[in-house]
Design a protein around this motif. Sequence first.
Motif, PDB file in Angstrom:
ATOM      1  N   ALA A   1       0.819  -1.215   0.000  1.00  0.00           N
ATOM      2  CA  ALA A   1       0.000   0.000   0.000  1.00  0.00           C
ATOM      3  C   ALA A   1       0.848   1.259   0.000  1.00  0.00           C
ATOM      4  N   LEU A   2       2.099   1.136   0.461  1.00  0.00           N
ATOM      5  CA  LEU A   2       3.018   2.269   0.451  1.00  0.00           C
ATOM      6  C   LEU A   2       3.704   2.431  -0.906  1.00  0.00           C
ATOM      7  N   GLY A   3       3.349   1.575  -1.867  1.00  0.00           N
ATOM      8  CA  GLY A   3       3.926   1.660  -3.199  1.00  0.00           C
ATOM      9  C   GLY A   3       5.242   0.940  -3.356  1.00  0.00           C
ATOM     10  N   ARG A   4       5.579   0.084  -2.404  1.00  0.00           N
ATOM     11  CA  ARG A   4       6.832  -0.663  -2.483  1.00  0.00           C
ATOM     12  C   ARG A   4       6.660  -1.897  -3.365  1.00  0.00           C
ATOM     13  N   ALA A   5       7.772  -2.374  -3.891  1.00  0.00           N
ATOM     14  CA  ALA A   5       7.751  -3.605  -4.675  1.00  0.00           C
ATOM     15  C   ALA A   5       7.472  -4.787  -3.751  1.00  0.00           C
ATOM     16  N   THR A   6       7.146  -5.917  -4.353  1.00  0.00           N
ATOM     17  CA  THR A   6       6.841  -7.105  -3.555  1.00  0.00           C
ATOM     18  C   THR A   6       7.951  -7.339  -2.520  1.00  0.00           C
ATOM     19  N   PRO A   7       7.607  -7.367  -1.240  1.00  0.00           N
ATOM     20  CA  PRO A   7       8.622  -7.461  -0.187  1.00  0.00           C
ATOM     21  C   PRO A   7       9.339  -8.809  -0.194  1.00  0.00           C
ATOM     22  N   LEU A   8      10.612  -8.761   0.139  1.00  0.00           N
ATOM     23  CA  LEU A   8      11.388  -9.969   0.393  1.00  0.00           C
ATOM     24  C   LEU A   8      11.153 -10.427   1.827  1.00  0.00           C
ATOM     25  N   LEU A   9      11.462 -11.693   2.085  1.00  0.00           N
ATOM     26  CA  LEU A   9      11.414 -12.213   3.449  1.00  0.00           C
ATOM     27  C   LEU A   9      12.807 -12.647   3.861  1.00  0.00           C
ATOM     28  N   VAL A  10      13.219 -12.198   5.041  1.00  0.00           N
ATOM     29  CA  VAL A  10      14.464 -12.646   5.670  1.00  0.00           C
ATOM     30  C   VAL A  10      14.048 -13.339   6.955  1.00  0.00           C
TER      31      VAL A  10
ATOM     32  N   GLY B   1      -1.970 -12.585  -5.028  1.00  0.00           N
ATOM     33  CA  GLY B   1      -1.755 -12.760  -6.456  1.00  0.00           C
ATOM     34  C   GLY B   1      -0.363 -12.365  -6.906  1.00  0.00           C
ATOM     35  N   LEU B   2       0.623 -12.546  -6.061  1.00  0.00           N
ATOM     36  CA  LEU B   2       1.996 -12.147  -6.358  1.00  0.00           C
ATOM     37  C   LEU B   2       2.886 -13.378  -6.518  1.00  0.00           C
ATOM     38  N   THR B   3       3.984 -13.193  -7.176  1.00  0.00           N
ATOM     39  CA  THR B   3       4.994 -14.238  -7.270  1.00  0.00           C
ATOM     40  C   THR B   3       6.157 -13.865  -6.371  1.00  0.00           C
ATOM     41  N   GLU B   4       6.867 -14.867  -5.915  1.00  0.00           N
ATOM     42  CA  GLU B   4       8.001 -14.631  -5.026  1.00  0.00           C
ATOM     43  C   GLU B   4       9.095 -13.891  -5.800  1.00  0.00           C
ATOM     44  N   PRO B   5       9.490 -12.671  -5.330  1.00  0.00           N
ATOM     45  CA  PRO B   5      10.493 -11.901  -6.079  1.00  0.00           C
ATOM     46  C   PRO B   5      11.861 -12.569  -6.094  1.00  0.00           C
ATOM     47  N   ARG B   6      12.223 -13.165  -4.984  1.00  0.00           N
ATOM     48  CA  ARG B   6      13.470 -13.920  -4.831  1.00  0.00           C
ATOM     49  C   ARG B   6      13.258 -14.961  -3.748  1.00  0.00           C
ATOM     50  N   PRO B   7      14.078 -15.990  -3.690  1.00  0.00           N
ATOM     51  CA  PRO B   7      13.937 -16.972  -2.609  1.00  0.00           C
ATOM     52  C   PRO B   7      14.095 -16.304  -1.238  1.00  0.00           C
ATOM     53  N   VAL B   8      13.479 -16.902  -0.248  1.00  0.00           N
ATOM     54  CA  VAL B   8      13.611 -16.406   1.121  1.00  0.00           C
ATOM     55  C   VAL B   8      15.086 -16.401   1.511  1.00  0.00           C
ATOM     56  N   ILE B   9      15.516 -15.312   2.138  1.00  0.00           N
ATOM     57  CA  ILE B   9      16.900 -15.198   2.600  1.00  0.00           C
ATOM     58  C   ILE B   9      17.002 -15.823   3.983  1.00  0.00           C
TER      59      ILE B   9
ATOM     60  N   VAL C   1      22.924 -10.550   5.218  1.00  0.00           N
ATOM     61  CA  VAL C   1      22.952  -9.093   4.994  1.00  0.00           C
ATOM     62  C   VAL C   1      23.371  -8.787   3.565  1.00  0.00           C
ATOM     63  N   ARG C   2      24.392  -9.470   3.082  1.00  0.00           N
ATOM     64  CA  ARG C   2      24.890  -9.216   1.729  1.00  0.00           C
ATOM     65  C   ARG C   2      23.849  -9.594   0.678  1.00  0.00           C
ATOM     66  N   ALA C   3      23.112 -10.665   0.921  1.00  0.00           N
ATOM     67  CA  ALA C   3      22.064 -11.055  -0.029  1.00  0.00           C
ATOM     68  C   ALA C   3      20.979  -9.993  -0.107  1.00  0.00           C
ATOM     69  N   LEU C   4      20.593  -9.437   1.027  1.00  0.00           N
ATOM     70  CA  LEU C   4      19.588  -8.373   1.028  1.00  0.00           C
ATOM     71  C   LEU C   4      20.159  -7.098   0.407  1.00  0.00           C
ATOM     72  N   TYR C   5      21.406  -6.797   0.724  1.00  0.00           N
ATOM     73  CA  TYR C   5      22.076  -5.620   0.151  1.00  0.00           C
ATOM     74  C   TYR C   5      22.109  -5.695  -1.378  1.00  0.00           C
ATOM     75  N   GLU C   6      22.485  -6.847  -1.908  1.00  0.00           N
ATOM     76  CA  GLU C   6      22.560  -7.004  -3.364  1.00  0.00           C
ATOM     77  C   GLU C   6      21.181  -6.883  -4.000  1.00  0.00           C
TER      78      GLU C   6
ATOM     79  N   SER D   1      20.622  -3.967  -6.691  1.00  0.00           N
ATOM     80  CA  SER D   1      20.379  -4.369  -8.082  1.00  0.00           C
ATOM     81  C   SER D   1      18.968  -4.011  -8.552  1.00  0.00           C
ATOM     82  N   GLY D   2      18.117  -3.551  -7.623  1.00  0.00           N
ATOM     83  CA  GLY D   2      16.834  -3.005  -8.052  1.00  0.00           C
ATOM     84  C   GLY D   2      15.563  -3.696  -7.646  1.00  0.00           C
ATOM     85  N   PRO D   3      15.494  -5.043  -7.531  1.00  0.00           N
ATOM     86  CA  PRO D   3      14.185  -5.679  -7.315  1.00  0.00           C
ATOM     87  C   PRO D   3      13.627  -5.518  -5.909  1.00  0.00           C
ATOM     88  N   ALA D   4      14.431  -5.119  -4.946  1.00  0.00           N
ATOM     89  CA  ALA D   4      13.944  -5.061  -3.569  1.00  0.00           C
ATOM     90  C   ALA D   4      13.907  -3.632  -3.048  1.00  0.00           C
TER      91      ALA D   4
END
Length: 371
Positions: free
Chosen positions: A196-205, A228-236, A252-257, A261-264
């Motif tokens: 609702a804040l306009g963010r891209a599909t959230p990742l899970l850590v 109705g979303l697809t997983e943007p990346r595998p769970v960290i 941390v590095r996986a979330l940083y990248e 790189s843009g998707p998160a």
Amino acid sequence: MRESAAERHDRLLALVRERGTARVSELAERLGVSPVTARRDVEALAGRGLLDRVHGQVSWPARRDAPGGGRPGEGPVIGLLAPSATYYFAEVVRGAHEAAARAGARLVLRVSDYRPEEDRARTEGLLAAGAEGVLVAPGWRGPEDRLAYGDWLAGLPVPTVLLERRAEPGSPLDGLDRVVSDHGHGVLLALRHLLALGRATPLLVARRDSPTALAVRAGYAGALAALGLTEPRPVIDSVPAEEDPEGFERAVRALYEAVRSGPASAALVHNDVDAIEITRRLAELGVRVPGDLALIAYDDEVAALAETPLTAVAPPKRQVGRHAAELLLERLAEGAAGETGEAEARRHLSLLPRLRVRASCGAPGSVPGTP
């Protein structure tokens, strides 16, 4: 590991309860301690009214097996087995204690330290200490523990309520009363808020070392499907920084990248402590929360105390303890009344978490430090 006095007392009580009467010398032999130690333990337990002692023998107090047992003039005694008495479960224990106190009951606590192989012995210790019913949060860390150390719970001779743990459908445990937090709903709240804040599909850590962590992971997959979303990346995979610094740095590095790189641009992190440490480390790498990454923590134990107060999903921990204790006391009252006819249906009660909005998600009007 050296046996504590409390553990030895539990074994002593269980022996006396099983035999009805025993000599102190016999107890010393069975416990593998000196007669002096056994005599001291017996004196301590007799002083608390847990045993009767006469001429070198001890016996199980007859009043303890009567309906509404415990000491004369007291309400029922209920036991609580928890994997921890700190962090998440501190509030669960507090809620159960408050409910017991309001009802005039006494709550007795045992802590398993997440050693599921000891759950049964500790629960039997609660029964030996006079518990007429038990609240049990087993020390399971994953499904394998539930399979290996679970079914005995269904055979306990007293009313039992499963606490913050789910059973495999169709298993013996599934027929027990239980009270749990609906972590799937909590994850859905977090994802909806970030979207609702306009963010891209959230990742899970998230971790993998507790039933809550696994429920959050399952809830994430369910929430994505519901939205109705697809997983943007595998769970960290996250791990405690103090236990595995290298594993924590990889997370941390996986979330940083993913951010760089843009998707998160948003993430849900289980739990609070990890979220605080991840936020700090990301800042050192040049990623700002909430500017570059909107972040929500899961648990809300210490999230408000972060340098940037963290928006957090707050499971209803105290209410879980309160409702579980009230349900157990209701079951005890039914038994004491000697009710006949059709028994009350067992209950599976799920309580919904709340979302507490603070500064870390960048929501308009969010107030730093809001509880």
